[in-house]
Design a protein around this motif. Structure first.
Motif, PDB file in Angstrom:
ATOM      1  N   ILE A  37      -2.430   7.921  10.102  1.00  0.00           N
ATOM      2  CA  ILE A  37      -3.232   7.783   8.880  1.00  0.00           C
ATOM      3  C   ILE A  37      -2.273   7.941   7.703  1.00  0.00           C
ATOM      4  CG2 ILE A  37      -5.083   8.784   7.486  1.00  0.00           C
ATOM      5  CD1 ILE A  37      -6.610   9.286  10.088  1.00  0.00           C
TER       6      ILE A  37
ATOM      7  N   PRO B   9      -3.721   6.860   2.636  1.00  0.00           N
ATOM      8  CA  PRO B   9      -4.199   6.500   3.976  1.00  0.00           C
ATOM      9  C   PRO B   9      -4.570   5.025   4.120  1.00  0.00           C
ATOM     10  CG  PRO B   9      -5.968   7.527   2.744  1.00  0.00           C
ATOM     11  CD  PRO B   9      -4.745   7.564   1.854  1.00  0.00           C
ATOM     12  N   PHE B  10      -4.252   4.182   3.153  1.00  0.00           N
ATOM     13  CA  PHE B  10      -4.775   2.809   3.160  1.00  0.00           C
ATOM     14  C   PHE B  10      -4.309   2.009   4.375  1.00  0.00           C
ATOM     15  CE2 PHE B  10      -4.300   3.591  -1.619  1.00  0.00           C
ATOM     16  CZ  PHE B  10      -5.538   4.181  -1.707  1.00  0.00           C
TER      17      PHE B  10
ATOM     18  N   PRO C 267      -3.232  -8.560  -6.401  1.00  0.00           N
ATOM     19  CA  PRO C 267      -3.653  -8.125  -7.742  1.00  0.00           C
ATOM     20  C   PRO C 267      -5.044  -8.636  -8.103  1.00  0.00           C
ATOM     21  CG  PRO C 267      -1.474  -9.183  -7.817  1.00  0.00           C
ATOM     22  CD  PRO C 267      -2.002  -9.365  -6.427  1.00  0.00           C
ATOM     23  N   GLY C 268      -5.500  -9.714  -7.438  1.00  0.00           N
ATOM     24  CA  GLY C 268      -6.803 -10.288  -7.776  1.00  0.00           C
ATOM     25  C   GLY C 268      -7.941  -9.755  -6.922  1.00  0.00           C
ATOM     26  N   VAL C 269      -7.724  -8.614  -6.243  1.00  0.00           N
ATOM     27  CA  VAL C 269      -8.794  -8.082  -5.382  1.00  0.00           C
ATOM     28  C   VAL C 269     -10.080  -7.906  -6.191  1.00  0.00           C
ATOM     29  CG1 VAL C 269      -8.077  -5.668  -5.741  1.00  0.00           C
ATOM     30  CG2 VAL C 269      -9.419  -6.280  -3.719  1.00  0.00           C
ATOM     31  N   GLY C 270     -11.193  -8.342  -5.605  1.00  0.00           N
ATOM     32  CA  GLY C 270     -12.479  -8.212  -6.280  1.00  0.00           C
ATOM     33  C   GLY C 270     -12.841  -9.424  -7.121  1.00  0.00           C
ATOM     34  N   THR C 271     -11.920 -10.371  -7.277  1.00  0.00           N
ATOM     35  CA  THR C 271     -12.230 -11.614  -7.999  1.00  0.00           C
ATOM     36  C   THR C 271     -12.535 -12.707  -6.977  1.00  0.00           C
ATOM     37  OG1 THR C 271      -9.959 -12.445  -8.028  1.00  0.00           O
ATOM     38  CG2 THR C 271     -10.584 -10.942  -9.784  1.00  0.00           C
TER      39      THR C 271
ATOM     40  N   HIS D  87      -0.685   5.918  -4.676  1.00  0.00           N
ATOM     41  CA  HIS D  87       0.697   5.550  -5.015  1.00  0.00           C
ATOM     42  C   HIS D  87       0.776   4.412  -6.031  1.00  0.00           C
ATOM     43  CE1 HIS D  87       1.094   1.763  -2.885  1.00  0.00           C
ATOM     44  NE2 HIS D  87       2.376   1.742  -3.136  1.00  0.00           N
TER      45      HIS D  87
ATOM     46  N   SER E 227     -16.120  -3.238  -0.695  1.00  0.00           N
ATOM     47  CA  SER E 227     -15.673  -2.665  -1.962  1.00  0.00           C
ATOM     48  C   SER E 227     -15.014  -3.731  -2.821  1.00  0.00           C
ATOM     49  CB  SER E 227     -14.670  -1.544  -1.693  1.00  0.00           C
ATOM     50  OG  SER E 227     -13.448  -2.100  -1.243  1.00  0.00           O
ATOM     51  N   ALA E 228     -14.805  -3.409  -4.088  1.00  0.00           N
ATOM     52  CA  ALA E 228     -14.128  -4.325  -5.010  1.00  0.00           C
ATOM     53  C   ALA E 228     -12.636  -4.036  -5.083  1.00  0.00           C
ATOM     54  CB  ALA E 228     -14.735  -4.210  -6.405  1.00  0.00           C
ATOM     55  N   THR E 229     -12.173  -3.016  -4.333  1.00  0.00           N
ATOM     56  CA  THR E 229     -10.788  -2.586  -4.528  1.00  0.00           C
ATOM     57  C   THR E 229      -9.959  -2.557  -3.243  1.00  0.00           C
ATOM     58  OG1 THR E 229     -11.359  -0.255  -4.195  1.00  0.00           O
ATOM     59  CG2 THR E 229     -11.454  -1.092  -6.463  1.00  0.00           C
ATOM     60  N   PHE E 230     -10.564  -2.720  -2.073  1.00  0.00           N
ATOM     61  CA  PHE E 230      -9.799  -2.519  -0.833  1.00  0.00           C
ATOM     62  C   PHE E 230     -10.216  -3.564   0.199  1.00  0.00           C
ATOM     63  CE2 PHE E 230      -8.562   0.989   2.491  1.00  0.00           C
ATOM     64  CZ  PHE E 230      -7.507   0.198   2.919  1.00  0.00           C
TER      65      PHE E 230
ATOM     66  N   ILE F 296      -6.056   3.331   7.500  1.00  0.00           N
ATOM     67  CA  ILE F 296      -7.470   2.947   7.578  1.00  0.00           C
ATOM     68  C   ILE F 296      -7.589   1.494   8.037  1.00  0.00           C
ATOM     69  CG2 ILE F 296      -9.501   2.464   6.142  1.00  0.00           C
ATOM     70  CD1 ILE F 296      -8.803   5.058   4.558  1.00  0.00           C
TER      71      ILE F 296
ATOM     72  N   VAL G  67      -9.628  -0.076  11.370  1.00  0.00           N
ATOM     73  CA  VAL G  67     -10.552  -1.216  11.381  1.00  0.00           C
ATOM     74  C   VAL G  67     -10.121  -2.244  12.427  1.00  0.00           C
ATOM     75  CG1 VAL G  67     -11.373  -3.183  10.018  1.00  0.00           C
ATOM     76  CG2 VAL G  67     -11.275  -0.889   8.982  1.00  0.00           C
TER      77      VAL G  67
ATOM     78  N   PHE H 257       0.811  -1.222   0.000  1.00  0.00           N
ATOM     79  CA  PHE H 257       0.000   0.000   0.000  1.00  0.00           C
ATOM     80  C   PHE H 257       0.843   1.269   0.000  1.00  0.00           C
ATOM     81  CE2 PHE H 257      -3.619  -2.219   2.583  1.00  0.00           C
ATOM     82  CZ  PHE H 257      -3.939  -2.996   1.491  1.00  0.00           C
TER      83      PHE H 257
ATOM     84  N   TYR I  22     -13.626   4.818   9.851  1.00  0.00           N
ATOM     85  CA  TYR I  22     -13.098   3.487  10.137  1.00  0.00           C
ATOM     86  C   TYR I  22     -12.405   3.405  11.493  1.00  0.00           C
ATOM     87  CZ  TYR I  22     -14.587   2.811   5.462  1.00  0.00           C
ATOM     88  OH  TYR I  22     -15.394   2.747   4.354  1.00  0.00           O
TER      89      TYR I  22
ATOM     90  N   ARG J 282      -9.118  -3.293   3.966  1.00  0.00           N
ATOM     91  CA  ARG J 282     -10.059  -2.630   4.862  1.00  0.00           C
ATOM     92  C   ARG J 282     -11.299  -3.480   5.126  1.00  0.00           C
ATOM     93  NH1 ARG J 282     -13.311   2.247   2.256  1.00  0.00           N
ATOM     94  NH2 ARG J 282     -14.490   0.447   1.508  1.00  0.00           N
TER      95      ARG J 282
END
Lengths: 257, 257, 257
Positions: free
Chosen positions: C36, B15-16, B71-75, C179, B123-126, B19, B23, B10, C58, B129
């Protein structure tokens, strides 16, 4: 809960700082670990010493400060622990701890020879993990400094280049550049006292001392007394490093107006 | 207090990572969160797996290690939790956890299907979190691994390219380069045993193995066994990456002298 | 234990963030401090405000969020503390806190005038250490917001540029680039509702909305709804910033197909 701080040149892209924290968390489960920075330029012992000196006064009494900028890793340079009135310093005996050690009374300097405290096997390349992390963990979990090794009389000491008086003028230099591009000099606020109305010359720029960055227009150079009590050259909303083309070592001349 | 570690690509400019820690702090208020690194090169699953493997042994028993290079996030790739004798691994089933899982006995591999534990909407990207942070928080606050989903038989596994014997010689390669520019190879210390007196060839340089970086003059290349038990090529007070022009994959030849 | 978060443009190469944490640890020894990010572009108040807004939901209730992106340090801009239903915001009154303040009901805005809480002497260049860190420490150790100064009616407010409807189309722009090089736009998911089957134009590329990054081939551009609920343009396994040559402010056009 004891605070343990880390100051290194390990950077944050590799796992080195994280691994050191794992070692400390194993030895001192309740410790609060705080990074001062891992961004010391590789092997720049003087920059590390300066940063540690500036940070020291802002941490709780009893804090264990471990610092590793250690070009001599794997050689016979000594691992040290210094007990101060205000806390502890742990690191290699190469001058790295010596500026911070001027900020508080020294109670004891110990050459850490208790190898039973180190990780085993001990690598030749990562004493942050194998030597200094374990020592910090031991101190943070209550081990007495005297139990870490043999008391010694002194340590390697570094000195920052000093600003010098030249008649009514002061000749100094840039000793640190922060990530905003601000040029920190070795001219202390006290040297400027009685010189209200000075003219500062650096790389062709001519400046007075301003009360804040915002005293000049956006993009203009400005001289201020910074948070370390040192004369600093900045560019408002910009980088003095880039604008003036200055690096560490750049001379600065302060003259009465 | 349970330790939770983070290993991601990240970076620290966004801020990933912060965040994700929020959580975890919500789910496991007493946890101690330690960054191994957020500097894995973007989507470099193998580098992430290697770093996690190297870090694992230095953390307290029971530590929850969450890793996200995904790289396969959301699959449909599965979120996994692996219970080890020494702790827990949480992350995507793309090989990222597989090298660390060789460092301690595997008790159980669970495909985390308990969607009620995830953040909603997801989400499909994170998924750091929405999926992996919540799973790590659940483990750190005492939820049993078995409660996270369905036990499965295996996971995706990665293998580091192996160094190979070629007669009396060893053919290896650079597998990791740290921020000092040190070239870490896949030649293990054990392979060198009985070969005292070897000659190492890389990018035209010819080197013996030295006990420490400081065994050579400033600016000279040097080969050492590093803190991971691997043969490493460095340049004293400099960068071997720059000096030798080597990248990951660069071949290295070790010959008896 | 109260969580204190930090959002600044201090970077991580200098000791500034670490020093601020030391100040907080002195005032609130039990606090859990979470970064953060310190990677807000220097003096980019809008980027800092956006990041803080995205992170806020979060974190645990009662968290103290301190943010410092402060081109006006040393001037008369006010230090503020905002009590929200969900926690606290501390920072300069330059708009930095204003987007996060829309995420939870505002109970009270206080101009922090209690100088006895600040460090003394107070520098003109580092209010993170001398003003905002001490205020965050005071809140985290239980000081009431009302005790920090004088309640005021409002604060400086920033507004993100809004995406606009233009007939059946939406005209938006890139507001943040992470990034990975992903381009985050100001087009909210809700604006796309009812527009299933849209065509997105940016820098000559023409895209539909995909369910995940992995919906396209490696190296191809892809549009997704991201974890902030915003339309985002990415390149699978690559950088959309580089591939499309886009920066913050780049226009994007969303048309029904």
């Amino acid at each position: 809960m004891t605070v343990v701080t880390l100051t290194t040149d390990f950077g944050l892209t590799d796992p080195f700082a994280g691994i050191m924290k794992g070692v400390i968390a194993r030895r001192a489960p309740g410790a609060t670990i705080i990074d001062i920075t891992h961004g010391i330029p590789p092997q720049d012992v003087l920059a590390g010493a300066l940063v540690l000196e500036q940070a020291l006064p802002y941490f709780p009494a009893g804090t264990v400060h471990v610092a590793v900028v250690d070009p001599g890793v794997g050689t016979e340079r000594r691992p040290l622990c210094i007990e101060l009135e205000d806390g502890f310093l742990v690191g290699p005996d190469n001058g790295l701890l010596s500026l911070a050690a001027t900020r508080s009374a020294i109670r004891r300097i110990v050459h850490c020879t208790e190898e039973g405290l180190f990780l085993s096997p001990r690598s030749a390349t990562f004493h942050g993990r194998d030597v200094f992390g374990p020592l910090a963990g031991a101190l943070a979990s209550g081990t007495a400094v005297a139990a870490l090794g043999t008391e010694v009389g002194d340590m390697e000491r570094l000195e920052l280049p000093a600003a010098l008086r030249d008649g009514a003028a002061i000749r100094g230099q840039v000793i640190y550049i922060d990530h905003f591009g601000n040029l920190v000099t070795n001219v202390r606020e006290q040297m400027l006292a009685g010189l209200r109305g000075v003219r500062i010359g650096i790389r062709g720029a001519r400046l007075g001392v301003s009360p804040s960055y915002a005293a000049v227009a956006s993009g203009a150079p400005v001289a201020v007394v910074n948070s370390w009590g040192l004369l600093e050259i900045a560019v408002r909303d910009g980088s003095a490093r880039e604008r003036l083309g200055a690096e560490v070592g750049e001379p600065i001349l302060v003259e009465p107006r």
